[in-house]
Scaffold this active site. Structure first.
Site, PDB file in Angstrom:
ATOM      1  N   SER A   1      -9.497  -0.439   7.508  1.00 23.23           N
ATOM      2  CA  SER A   1      -9.007  -0.332   6.124  1.00 23.23           C
ATOM      3  C   SER A   1      -8.333  -1.565   5.546  1.00 23.23           C
ATOM      4  O   SER A   1      -8.079  -1.609   4.350  1.00 23.23           O
ATOM      5  CB  SER A   1      -8.057   0.848   5.993  1.00 23.23           C
ATOM      6  OG  SER A   1      -8.784   2.028   5.900  1.00 23.23           O
TER       7      SER A   1
ATOM      8  N   LYS B   1       0.850  -1.202   0.000  1.00 21.08           N
ATOM      9  CA  LYS B   1       0.000   0.000   0.000  1.00 21.08           C
ATOM     10  C   LYS B   1       0.881   1.246   0.000  1.00 21.08           C
ATOM     11  O   LYS B   1       1.918   1.281   0.674  1.00 21.08           O
ATOM     12  CB  LYS B   1      -0.895  -0.046   1.240  1.00 21.08           C
ATOM     13  CG  LYS B   1      -1.962   1.037   1.307  1.00 21.08           C
ATOM     14  CD  LYS B   1      -2.818   0.851   2.557  1.00 21.08           C
ATOM     15  CE  LYS B   1      -3.855   1.924   2.728  1.00 21.08           C
ATOM     16  NZ  LYS B   1      -4.668   1.737   3.946  1.00 21.08           N
TER      17      LYS B   1
ATOM     18  N   SER C   1      -9.512   1.851   3.275  1.00 18.97           N
ATOM     19  CA  SER C   1      -8.697   2.559   2.322  1.00 18.97           C
ATOM     20  C   SER C   1      -7.692   1.667   1.568  1.00 18.97           C
ATOM     21  O   SER C   1      -7.121   2.117   0.580  1.00 18.97           O
ATOM     22  CB  SER C   1      -7.918   3.674   3.029  1.00 18.97           C
ATOM     23  OG  SER C   1      -7.070   3.125   4.013  1.00 18.97           O
TER      24      SER C   1
HETATM   25  N1  GLN Z   1     -12.692   4.194   6.773  1.00 20.43           N
HETATM   26  C1  GLN Z   1     -12.057   4.644   7.964  1.00 20.43           C
HETATM   27  C2  GLN Z   1     -11.691   6.105   7.826  1.00 20.43           C
HETATM   28  O1  GLN Z   1     -12.056   6.659   6.856  1.00 20.43           O
HETATM   29  C3  GLN Z   1     -10.883   3.788   8.284  1.00 20.43           C
HETATM   30  C4  GLN Z   1      -9.681   4.149   7.505  1.00 20.43           C
HETATM   31  C5  GLN Z   1      -8.487   3.291   7.801  1.00 20.43           C
HETATM   32  O2  GLN Z   1      -8.582   2.277   8.488  1.00 20.43           O
HETATM   33  N2  GLN Z   1      -7.347   3.730   7.339  1.00 20.43           N
HETATM   34  O3  GLN Z   1     -11.064   6.676   8.659  1.00 20.43           O
END
Ligand code: GLN
Length: 488
Positions: A177, A78, A153
């Site tokens: 994420s 990532k 994400s």
């Molecule tokens: N969807 C969550 C956010 O927008 C989690 C994001 C993540 O785990 N990086 O913060």
């Protein structure tokens, strides 16, 4: 077909010299070339570098060097994980040209294990989002239905696996994420216990929540990747003083007699029927394997999402203060003075969701509001920890859905951030409390979209979660329908 082989088999084939790392690299690079126009799972792939490094591994093995546990296995990383000499953009314009001069601990460990870094995957800018639509470089699509999101994400990592562009991938999980995209793309994803995997070289979003986690196409591969990246790291002061573990050798242990809790609050309204059905069917399978299912209570679950969306932006607003146009990344060039330069750089360099988080975070930390918001959220974290502590006195692990709905359509939730935030309702608590959690495929909806089952365990119970997931995976032996990317 090389790109269909699990990571454990690829490693064996390389170690026994039945396949060269170069052949393997060519196969995955070919697959990437074929799929990327439809998917956009990767932000950076440098074929010459990949082939050169593959050649170097082949040469070392040819000279009799011992094959590491990931010998020759390509891993997609990532793009918020630092890679020395390879652009690390966090899918943000503000880091569009940032080429790190150092290596993250996880990537160092991957290389030591013999792995090949295949490329950098797309994400929501700095990890902020649940659909990968917040990438400054355009969204990734879901390989099962190209009109739908892969989740986020770590959407690029999950989509790359589902499309078989890579056998293994790293993601990061601040509030779901790794797990939510794993669920949306029909792959396995683990959020390790806070401190289990080093955060050194993970670009910080919410430092008290962030963990790097493995994504894979099956549980055994996920266990292999986790055991290669876990362990104490003196470069990360929050890293736990625990060595890694041989998760693979623990996969075969018994599951009979385990007590599996189903938190009532995870099955209440808001959970779509398309997700509920396969999740409940999987729980039945656990029961028929000899696990004892029990309803449990996590009475403060409803505070989880609100607490998360205070703590995460608060930490983000502080972490992102470093992007000022002075030290690295994008800088606006038409400014009169320093303040104007900061303002213009940050206004143009960050996307809308990142700015929203910075504003929310600055607000909840500001004098006069910190008590009402940030401190309350910190208290909610304590109460949630208590909920889990009590639940784990009664049961060995918890099981439920990873997401309230199947993958949604591109654009469906972009106009309403709150709706987007709701897709994290079952995942954020594990981060607030620091627990390990795993998502695995448990079935498909009538529209052929993957559904994820989520397991939570006490701190440092990754081996248990992997063992249960592996046994269930064998038992379910899902026969996935053909994905959209293969029909194309
Ligand atoms: N969807 C969550 C956010 O927008 C989690 C994001 C993540 O785990 N990086 O913060």
């Amino acid at each position: 077909m090389i790109h269909l082989m699990p990571a454990t088999q690829l490693r064996e084939a390389v170690a026994s010299r039945r396949l060269s790392v170069t052949e393997l690299a060519r196969a995955f690079l070919g697959r990437i070339e074929a799929c990327e126009p439809h998917l956009k799972a990767f932000l950076t792939v440098q074929p010459e570098r990949v082939l050169r490094e593959a050649g170097e591994i082949d040469e070392a093995l040819g000279k009799g060097e011992k094959a590491g546990p990931l010998a020759g296995v390509p891993v997609a990383v990532k793009d918020n994980i630092i890679t020395r000499g390879i652009r690390t953009s966090c899918a943000s314009k503000i880091l569009h040209d940032f080429v790190p001069p150092y290596e993250s601990t996880v990537v160092k460990k991957l290389r030591q294990a013999g792995a090949l870094v295949l490329g950098k995957t797309n994400l929501d800018e700095f990890g902020m989002g649940s659909s990968t639509e917040n990438s400054a470089y355009g969204p990734t699509r879901n390989p099962w239905d190209l009109e739908r999101v892969p989740g986020g994400s770590s959407g690029g990592s999950a989509a790359a696996l589902a499309a078989r562009e890579a056998p293994l991938a790293l993601g990061t999980d601040t509030g779901g994420s790794v797990r939510q995209p794993a669920a949306f793309c029909g792959v396995v994803g683990i959020k390790p216990t806070y401190g289990r995997v080093s955060r050194y070289g993970l670009v910080a979003f919410g430092s008290s929540l962030d963990q790097i986690g493995p994504l894979a196409r099956n549980v055994r591969d996920a266990a292999l990747l986790l055991q290669c990246i876990a362990g104490h790291d003196p470069c990360d002061s929050t890293s736990a003083a625990r060595p890694s573990q041989d998760f693979i050798s623990e996969l075969g242990g018994p599951v009979r007699g385990l007590r599996v809790g189903m938190p009532r609050q995870w099955f209440e309204k808001g959970l779509s029927e398309e997700v509920r059905k396969p999740v409940e069917a999987a729980l039945q399978r656990l029961e028929s394997m000899g696990c004892r299912l029990e309803e449990v209570d996590l009475p403060h679950t409803r505070y989880g999402l609100a607490a998360y969306y205070i703590v995460a932006p608060a930490e983000a607003s502080s972490n992102l203060a470093r992007y000022d146009g002075v030290r690295y990344g994008y800088r606006n060039s038409s400014h009169q003075d320093l303040l104007e330069m900061y303002r213009a750089t940050r206004s143009q360099g960050f996307g809308a969701e990142v700015k929203r988080r910075i504003m929310v975070g600055t607000f909840v930390l500001s004098s006069g509001y910190i008590e009402a918001y940030y401190k309350k959220a910190a208290q909610a974290r304590q109460i949630l920890s208590e909920d889990f502590r009590k639940a784990f006195q009664k049961v060995d692990l918890l099981a439920g859905p990873t997401t309230p709905t199947p993958p949604f359509r591109l654009g469906e939730k972009t106009a309403n951030p709150l709706e987007m935030y709701l897709s994290d309702v079952y995942t954020v608590t594990a981060n607030l409390v620091g627990l390990p959690a795993l998502s695995m495929p448990c079935g498909f909806t009538p529209e052929n979209l993957p559904v994820g089952l989520q397991l939570h365990g006490p701190h440092f119970s990754e081996a248990l979660l992997l063992r249960v997931a592996n046994t269930l995976e064998d038992d379910l032996s899902l026969q996935p329908p053909q994905s959209a990317i293969d029909r194309n």
